[in-house]
Scaffold this active site. Sequence first.
Site, short mmCIF file in Angstrom:
data_model
loop_
_atom_site.label_atom_id
_atom_site.label_comp_id
_atom_site.label_asym_id
_atom_site.label_seq_id
_atom_site.Cartn_x
_atom_site.Cartn_y
_atom_site.Cartn_z
N GLY A 288 2.67 4.37 -13.24
CA GLY A 288 2.45 5.68 -12.43
C GLY A 288 0.87 5.68 -12.04
N ARG A 289 0.45 7.02 -11.67
CA ARG A 289 -0.98 7.28 -11.53
C ARG A 289 -1.76 7.38 -12.59
NH1 ARG A 289 -1.82 11.61 -7.79
NH2 ARG A 289 0.21 12.33 -8.18
N GLU B 19 -4.88 5.16 -13.71
CA GLU B 19 -5.89 5.07 -12.78
C GLU B 19 -7.08 5.81 -13.29
OE1 GLU B 19 -6.05 7.42 -8.65
OE2 GLU B 19 -4.96 5.44 -8.39
N CYS C 230 4.20 -1.73 -14.76
CA CYS C 230 3.74 -1.49 -13.39
C CYS C 230 2.14 -1.10 -13.54
CB CYS C 230 4.47 0.06 -13.21
SG CYS C 230 4.42 0.63 -11.66
N HIS C 231 1.74 0.03 -13.18
CA HIS C 231 0.14 0.43 -13.07
C HIS C 231 -0.61 0.26 -14.68
CE1 HIS C 231 1.43 1.26 -8.87
NE2 HIS C 231 -0.08 1.03 -8.86
N TYR D 92 2.53 -4.01 -11.09
CA TYR D 92 3.22 -3.74 -9.74
C TYR D 92 2.25 -4.63 -9.07
CZ TYR D 92 4.48 -1.08 -5.62
OH TYR D 92 4.91 -0.80 -4.24
#
Length: 187
Positions: free
Chosen positions: A87-88, A91, A117-118, A137
């Site tokens: 997800g975010r 980040e 994923c992320h 991802y």
Amino acid sequence: MKKILMITGDFVEDYENMVPFQALIAFGYQVDAVCPGKKAGETIATAIHDFEGHQTYTEKPGHNFELNATFDEIDASNYDALYIPGGRAPEYLRLNETVLAIVRAFFDSNKPVASICHGLQLLAAANVLNDYKVSAYPACKPEVQACGGIYADIDITDAITDKNLVSAPAWPAHPEFLKQFVALLTQ
């Protein structure tokens, strides 16, 4: 009982946060979910990322997730494995030096790590992917390669294990991803 540390944060991908958390507990593991700056009992917001035929995923509000441990009280050496959802959240979590030190501690001690994923953004920022073959991802491919990792372009329902690391492109890989992570945990 093996203890798993889960590092998460606001706007983590809902399925990648909740499904492995619940499944690993159902398998009999203790999973401590932590977020920098938050304490046990506080919540994080999640986001649902879906694949609806656009050039990238869409994002919708997810569920609130209650943390069950306090970030400032954890000691990585007390855990048998690390799980990082996508997800975010990765980040901005990758900007936290304590988070990166925790990630490095798991790799330095060769403990099992699972990232989906992320989540690979944290591993790339911690500079622990050199010579690892990993998936994430597809948008994370440049980051994986920039830090010496080998990007595995696999189906969205597949996962890959290399040494102590299990990785997968996104939540549709949960069955294979969790199966491989549990295999590492039981070695």
